[in-house]
Design a protein around this motif. Structure first.
Motif, PDB file in Angstrom:
ATOM      1  N   CYS A 425      38.143  40.142  43.353  1.00 25.46           N
ATOM      2  CA  CYS A 425      39.586  40.116  43.117  1.00 25.46           C
ATOM      3  C   CYS A 425      40.294  39.716  44.409  1.00 25.46           C
ATOM      4  N   CYS A 428      42.263  43.010  45.467  1.00 22.77           N
ATOM      5  CA  CYS A 428      41.580  44.290  45.659  1.00 22.77           C
ATOM      6  C   CYS A 428      40.228  44.051  46.314  1.00 22.77           C
ATOM      7  N   CYS A 443      39.675  42.047  36.883  1.00 22.77           N
ATOM      8  CA  CYS A 443      39.609  43.153  37.833  1.00 22.77           C
ATOM      9  C   CYS A 443      39.937  44.439  37.074  1.00 22.77           C
ATOM     10  N   CYS A 446      43.116  46.437  39.045  1.00 20.25           N
ATOM     11  CA  CYS A 446      44.518  46.024  38.991  1.00 20.25           C
ATOM     12  C   CYS A 446      44.823  45.245  37.720  1.00 20.25           C
TER      13      CYS A 446
END
Ligand code: ADP
Ligand code: ZN
Ligand code: ZN
Length: 733
Positions: A425, A428, A443, A446
């Motif tokens: 990601c 992240c 992801c 998120c």
């Protein structure tokens, strides 16, 4: 004030405004805006230049005295600003000053009509059947959650198949046709005998042992005595079936859950407060509902992690329920087949009373467990040959098979076998999960989605591979192995619509060979009598995780999933694939059940001085700037060390400690107090924010509180850093 400020504010009361009660809402100027605040008290003098109150919203106390007391306790225990505690307590409509609508909502019931004419209107047919099968009137605000829209309802009403009524709920307590077994009887008697006292009961009953029947007997007694009952259930457990079961038994029951509109929530709040509703079934935040005459609080599936709020005021609804019951001098009942270690420790300390239901109601047998050693075996999409063989055998006997894997998507890792590129990601520190339907990389932290690349973005080769197994992969593999056998995948992606989930479960309960593939959603509440084989594909992840709570959660999931299976004439089998078949936790679970597992885990926790044998809090800081977050935690560390030093001198009488700033984990301290950090959080970056944490563990809770209070008053601040205190954290890794 609904602001993260650890203080209250003074205002003057203009002569033309009525004097509000403590607990009433008022509009007051704050900075450049006007906000809704709660009156906490009156003072004769103030050292501030006062602004006047702009308006008094409530003639009465909007928050009753018992909730004011509870709010103070919450603010102290969770070290959270009082204003934000109030804001968390109030339904959001109330927070913004709304005045509740006093009308009763319409409730809808299916008539005795016929579905004959509905063959060409599948939505109407499904809606009608749903209402008919629930067998109880459904308030209009719950219809969207059932997937029933206004048009469909209108069409059904025109055909006379449904009718609505705006009536006050009428509660009744008829005798139940079920005769209790002796364990149920003993539990009911013990709980009834404690009505009007601050007893906390654990109802430790295996799955389908008749816990709900026990609750209902006690509820009937409370209602007959003019009291009210609050029943807390996990988010996913609030199925229409559970609600309908209470409504059929007691004539009515109010419900509160997150899907409800703000105004509906506020209305339900007021109906409980007025005493019109006698039973409220709700999720986490329902623990803050006001009642005229609350007589009992029940927390069903008390071990469930959804009772813990993970942001803002990080409260445990189970613990708040117990506190609230104690303040009101009423009993609380915590029910579970797999009680939390915290709860078992409270039983061992004599704080909670134990009531056990060891056998299943109606005579069903508990399933048998076995570990399948997969060392040296080739797995196909996560499945070993002996397991596939067992699945074939059970399907061949027209039985159902449940495959449990606690990971949705197709595969949790996507990488390039040529250059080592990994799908990660952008926002992240996390790998992306491959989803096949619809095909994308996602992801799970998120929720950001990425198109699946045609070739490796690193080197351009067509050599992307997918490692690991999720529900979609198992689904695809089993469809290929067992063509023609109905397969139901039940995870957060497929279960988004309760109507669809209910329809799937209905189909499954019709019986006949079928495969169910699912995550822990399947561990909750549904009874699946035709399932005779439960396959746990990956238990090792949980039992070997570095998160100290992971083994407990894993054991709970396995026992709960296993508990869905089997009935009297067809006891189930549970197969657990493992690369670590000698794992002591796993073996304790297999040989001695959840209780045996729990006692081994408890010993491990005690030796490691972890909860429930220590009081723990997490201090978290997050920022777009790592250095800033670390700086805040370092400032906090200084405060913590000083606070611990003076607390030890004053309260514990220990030897004085060398200058602050030195490490405090000296030999004589390590049993009393431990600090770990500052360290990056396990998910060190989430939505482009960097996260750092400090773990604080104290042998005595009052030591922990002393240190956290010092943090509160220190008013730590570093620009662009958000920080929070999490008392009794569930997520520490
Ligand atoms: P739990 O809440 O422990 O999962 P339930 O109360 O839902 O268990 O009971 C499981 C099933 O057994 C329900 O269908 C219930 O009606 C039935 N049941 C409960 N108690 C008895 C009993 N004493 N005798 C026969 N059936 C019972
Ligand atoms: Zn590559
Ligand atoms: Zn992400």
């Amino acid at each position: 004030m609904p602001r993260p400020l650890r203080r209250v504010f003074d205002y003057s009361l203009p002569a033309d405004l009525p004097r509000p009660k403590v607990g009433a809402r008022v509009r007051v100027p704050f900075g450049r805006t006007e906000v809704v605040g709660i009156v906490t008290g009156f003072a004769k003098t103030s050292s501030y230049r006062l602004k006047p109150v702009a308006g008094v919203i409530d003639g009465d106390a909007f928050l009753a005295p018992d909730l004011i007391t509870l709010a103070s306790w919450l603010s102290g225990y969770y070290h959270h600003p009082l204003g934000e505690v109030y804001a968390t307590l109030l339904p959001s409509a109330a927070r913004h000053g709304a005045v509740p609508d006093p009308r009763w909502p319409l409730s809808w019931t299916a008539t005795a009509g016929d579905v004959e004419g509905l063959e060409r209107a599948p939505r109407q047919k499904a809606a009608f059947e749903m209402l008919r099968d629930l067998g109880a009137a459904v308030p209009e605000q719950e219809l969207p959650a059932l997937g029933i829209d206004r048009r469909t309802l209108g069409a059904l009403a025109d055909k006379g198949l449904v009718r609505s009524a705006e009536t006050r709920p009428v509660y009744r307590t008829e005798r139940s046709p079920i005769s209790l077994n002796s364990e149920q009887q003993a539990a009911v008697s013990a709980i009834k005998a404690s009505i009007g006292t601050r007893a906390i009961h654990l109802l430790d009953g295996v799955t389908s042992s008749g816990k709900t029947e026990v609750y209902m007997r006690v509820i009937a007694k409370i209602i007959d005595g003019g009291g009210q009952v609050l029943v807390l259930v996990p988010e996913i457990g609030l199925t229409p079936q559970t609600l309908a079961r209470f409504r059929r038994r007691f004539g009515a029951a109010a419900a509160l859950h997150s899907a409800e509109s703000d105004s509906a929530r506020l209305r339900t709040w007021m109906q409980c407060r007025s005493g019109d509703h006698r039973i409220l079934i709700g999720t986490r935040s329902a623990v803050f509902t006001p009642f005229a005459n609350l007589g009992l609080i029940i927390v069903d599936e008390e071990h469930d992690a959804s009772f813990k709020q993970q942001e803002g005021l990080r409260y445990s609804a189970r613990d708040v329920a117990c506190k609230r019951a104690q303040l009101l001098e009423i009993p609380a009942v915590l029910g579970s087949a797999t009680p939390a270690l915290e709860t078992l420790a409270n039983v061992a300390r004599g704080r909670y009373r134990l009531n056990e239901l060891k056998s299943r109601a109606g005579g069903a047998l508990m399933p048998r467990f076995r570990v399948l050693d997969i060392r040296g075996r080739r797995l196909r999409d996560g499945l070993s040959d002996p397991l596939l063989h067992a699945i074939r055998r059970h399907l061949g006997a027209s039985n159902q098979v449940l495959v449990f894997i606690n990971r949705r998507g197709f595969a949790p890792t996507c990488l390039c076998s040529s250059c080592g590129w990994q799908a990660r990601c952008a926002d992240c520190d996390a790998r992306l999960t491959l989803h096949e339907v619809p095909r994308a990389l996602r992801c799970h932290h998120c929720d950001r989605r990425y198109a699946y690349p045609d070739a490796c973005p690193g080197c351009g080769a067509q050599t992307l591979v997918h490692l690991g197994t999720g529900t979609q992969r198992v689904d695809a593999a089993l469809r290929e192995q067992f063509p023609g056998i109905p397969l139901y995948r039940i995870d957060r992606d497929t279960a988004r619509s309760p109507r669809r989930l209910a329809a799937q479960l209905d189909d499954i309960r019709q019986g006949g060979a079928a495969i169910l593939v699912g995550t822990q959603i399947l561990a909750k509440g549904h009874h699946l009598p035709a399932v005779t084989l439960v396959a746990v594909i990956d238990a090792d992840n949980g039992f070997l995780s570095s998160d100290f709570r992971a083994p407990e959660r894993t054991a709970q999931n396995i026992v709960q999933v296993a508990g869905r299976a089997g009935r009297a004439e067809r006891p189930g089998e549970v197969w657990i694939q493992s690369y670590d078949p000698a794992n002591p936790n796993l073996n304790a679970l297999i040989d001695h059940g959840y209780a045996g597992f729990a006692s081994i885990q408890a010993a491990e926790r005690r030796a490691a001085r972890l909860p429930p044998y220590a009081a723990m809090a997490m201090l978290r800081a997050e920022s777009t700037d790592a250095a800033a977050a670390v700086k805040l935690l370092r400032l906090a560390a200084g405060v913590i060390r000083d606070a611990w030093d003076s607390h030890r001198r004053e309260a514990l009488g220990g030897p004085p400690h060398g200058g602050s700033g030195t490490a405090i984990e000296t030999a004589e301290d390590s049993h009393e107090f431990e600090l770990m950090g500052p360290a990056p959080a396990p998910l060190a970056r989430l939505r482009n924010r960097l996260r750092y944490q400090y773990m604080i563990c104290a042998r005595r809770r009052r030591s922990l509180h002393a240190v956290l209070s010092a943090l509160e008053t220190a008013e730590l601040a570093v620009p662009n850093v958000r920080w929070s205190i999490d008392v009794d954290p569930l997520d520490t890794f």
